[in-house]
Design a protein around this motif. Structure first.
Motif, PDB file in Angstrom:
ATOM      1  N   ASN A  55      10.297 -10.908 -16.552  1.00 59.12           N
ATOM      2  CA  ASN A  55      10.227 -10.725 -17.918  1.00 59.12           C
ATOM      3  C   ASN A  55       9.777  -9.260 -18.065  1.00 59.12           C
ATOM      4  N   THR A  56      10.089  -9.002 -19.234  1.00 64.36           N
ATOM      5  CA  THR A  56       9.872  -7.341 -19.697  1.00 64.36           C
ATOM      6  C   THR A  56       8.406  -6.823 -19.595  1.00 64.36           C
ATOM      7  N   THR A  57       7.585  -7.862 -19.545  1.00 63.99           N
ATOM      8  CA  THR A  57       5.992  -7.264 -19.358  1.00 63.99           C
ATOM      9  C   THR A  57       5.387  -7.376 -18.168  1.00 63.99           C
ATOM     10  N   ARG A  58       6.216  -7.808 -17.084  1.00 61.24           N
ATOM     11  CA  ARG A  58       5.511  -8.155 -15.660  1.00 61.24           C
ATOM     12  C   ARG A  58       5.780  -6.865 -14.911  1.00 61.24           C
ATOM     13  N   GLU A  59       4.546  -6.587 -14.215  1.00 56.27           N
ATOM     14  CA  GLU A  59       4.492  -5.303 -13.409  1.00 56.27           C
ATOM     15  C   GLU A  59       4.931  -5.454 -11.804  1.00 56.27           C
ATOM     16  N   LEU A  60       5.758  -4.438 -11.526  1.00 55.31           N
ATOM     17  CA  LEU A  60       6.090  -4.558 -10.172  1.00 55.31           C
ATOM     18  C   LEU A  60       5.796  -3.385  -9.355  1.00 55.31           C
ATOM     19  N   ARG A  61       5.941  -3.158  -7.984  1.00 54.88           N
ATOM     20  CA  ARG A  61       5.696  -2.035  -7.523  1.00 54.88           C
ATOM     21  C   ARG A  61       6.891  -1.290  -7.786  1.00 54.88           C
ATOM     22  N   CYS A  62       6.877  -0.002  -8.185  1.00 52.72           N
ATOM     23  CA  CYS A  62       7.689   1.013  -8.576  1.00 52.72           C
ATOM     24  C   CYS A  62       8.073   2.042  -7.669  1.00 52.72           C
ATOM     25  N   VAL A  92      12.028  -8.781  -3.375  1.00 58.84           N
ATOM     26  CA  VAL A  92      10.594  -8.827  -2.748  1.00 58.84           C
ATOM     27  C   VAL A  92      10.598  -8.012  -1.560  1.00 58.84           C
ATOM     28  N   ASP A  93       9.510  -7.473  -1.437  1.00 55.92           N
ATOM     29  CA  ASP A  93       9.530  -6.816   0.036  1.00 55.92           C
ATOM     30  C   ASP A  93       9.054  -7.980   1.176  1.00 55.92           C
ATOM     31  N   GLU A  94       8.558  -7.430   2.437  1.00 52.85           N
ATOM     32  CA  GLU A  94       8.115  -8.206   3.385  1.00 52.85           C
ATOM     33  C   GLU A  94       6.891  -8.796   3.137  1.00 52.85           C
ATOM     34  N   THR A  95       6.021  -8.414   2.288  1.00 51.81           N
ATOM     35  CA  THR A  95       4.724  -8.885   1.800  1.00 51.81           C
ATOM     36  C   THR A  95       4.723  -9.923   0.721  1.00 51.81           C
ATOM     37  N   GLY A  96       5.941 -10.121   0.144  1.00 48.29           N
ATOM     38  CA  GLY A  96       6.326 -11.063  -1.016  1.00 48.29           C
ATOM     39  C   GLY A  96       6.125 -10.357  -2.353  1.00 48.29           C
ATOM     40  N   LEU A  98       6.742  -8.054  -5.598  1.00 46.23           N
ATOM     41  CA  LEU A  98       8.039  -7.717  -6.233  1.00 46.23           C
ATOM     42  C   LEU A  98       8.214  -6.150  -6.285  1.00 46.23           C
ATOM     43  N   VAL A  99       9.297  -5.609  -5.950  1.00 50.22           N
ATOM     44  CA  VAL A  99       9.832  -4.274  -5.643  1.00 50.22           C
ATOM     45  C   VAL A  99      10.862  -3.872  -6.856  1.00 50.22           C
ATOM     46  N   ALA A 100      10.792  -2.710  -7.287  1.00 52.51           N
ATOM     47  CA  ALA A 100      12.063  -2.020  -8.135  1.00 52.51           C
ATOM     48  C   ALA A 100      11.989  -0.710  -7.505  1.00 52.51           C
ATOM     49  N   ALA A 101      13.447  -0.415  -7.342  1.00 51.81           N
ATOM     50  CA  ALA A 101      13.761   0.893  -6.933  1.00 51.81           C
ATOM     51  C   ALA A 101      15.246   1.084  -7.399  1.00 51.81           C
ATOM     52  N   PRO A 102      15.559   2.488  -7.486  1.00 56.49           N
ATOM     53  CA  PRO A 102      16.848   2.680  -7.655  1.00 56.49           C
ATOM     54  C   PRO A 102      17.824   2.271  -6.351  1.00 56.49           C
ATOM     55  N   THR A 103      19.089   1.888  -6.848  1.00 56.46           N
ATOM     56  CA  THR A 103      20.034   1.336  -5.772  1.00 56.46           C
ATOM     57  C   THR A 103      19.962   2.532  -4.699  1.00 56.46           C
ATOM     58  N   ALA A 104      20.003   2.044  -3.479  1.00 62.20           N
ATOM     59  CA  ALA A 104      20.062   3.159  -2.396  1.00 62.20           C
ATOM     60  C   ALA A 104      19.184   4.075  -2.197  1.00 62.20           C
ATOM     61  N   SER A 105      17.958   4.278  -3.028  1.00 65.83           N
ATOM     62  CA  SER A 105      17.396   5.413  -3.134  1.00 65.83           C
ATOM     63  C   SER A 105      16.591   5.526  -1.917  1.00 65.83           C
TER      64      SER A 105
END
Length: 220
Positions: A55-62, A92-96, A98-105
């Motif tokens: 959802n738009t308010t959930r924080e994740l690793r940026c 999700v990364d290896e630790t489970g 949530l991660v967000a990153a630009p495509t192929a960054s």
């Protein structure tokens, strides 16, 4: 033989059988199975191909420029990267986490192959001047894999679908990462949940979607 003796023999045989069974149970009951329990055999499996609903308010690793910049919402992370939200890979990364990153960054496109492609390309033949047909998935071209430092040829003549399968079937990547290949003059890029293609090694568009098992059912 007297009847009484036959009865005694039968009783003795029955007692011997029961004793043998009891002894077998005693000795077998004390042994433990050498195999590890099912839970120990299975190991830990992390599925990075399918991210949970956001959802738009959930924080994740940026991540910005490949660097972790802290926790942020999807919209805020996209703003920090100067991108639209649909230009971010989320998973999700290896630790489970949530991660967000630009495509192929984390893995920008490598330069196009030079001498290798020229050396392994079939010799050109004279042909009349006719309009070249648009490339199709059934056409054959050289298929290359980028190993991180150079290009390796998988086949000198392979269809596009077969090249995608040879490069990426059974392989998934984490958000922000990518694996590159080439089919003829087309750059192929595996990012989370899809394979993309580019004619200029810069602007990419989706070629085929990848399922949760890291396979390509649409190419079968």
């Amino acid at each position: 033989m007297p009847k009484d003796n036959r009865i005694l023999i039968a009783i003795g045989a029955a007692v011997a059988v029961l004793a043998a069974v009891a002894i077998g149970l005693i000795f077998s009951g004390g042994k433990k199975s050498a195999e590890p329990p099912p839970a120990a055999q299975g190991g830990l499996t992390v599925d990075v191909a399918d991210a949970p609903e956001l959802n738009t308010t959930r924080e994740l690793r940026c991540y910005v420029d490949g660097q972790f910049v802290g926790m942020a919402t999807l919209v805020d992370c996209a703003r920090r990267n100067g991108l639209a939200t649909d230009a971010l890979d989320v998973g999700v990364d290896e630790t489970g986490a949530l991660v967000a990153a630009p495509t192929a960054s984390f893995a920008p496109p490598p330069s196009a192959p030079g001498d290798l492609a020229e050396a392994e390309a079939p010799a050109a033949t004279e042909a009349p001047d006719v309009a070249a047909p648009e490339p199709t998935t059934a056409a054959a071209a050289q298929c290359l894999r980028h190993t991180g430092s150079d290009w390796r040829s998988l086949s000198s003549s392979m269809s596009l679908n077969a090249c995608v399968q040879a490069l990426y079937a059974g392989t998934c990547v984490t958000p922000g990462d990518a694996l590159y290949g080439r089919w003829g003059n087309t750059t192929l890029r595996l990012v989370p949940r899809r394979v993309e293609q580019s004619q200029d090694n810069n602007r990419f568009r989706t070629l085929v979607e990848q399922d949760r098992s890291c396979q390509f059912p649409d190419l079968r």
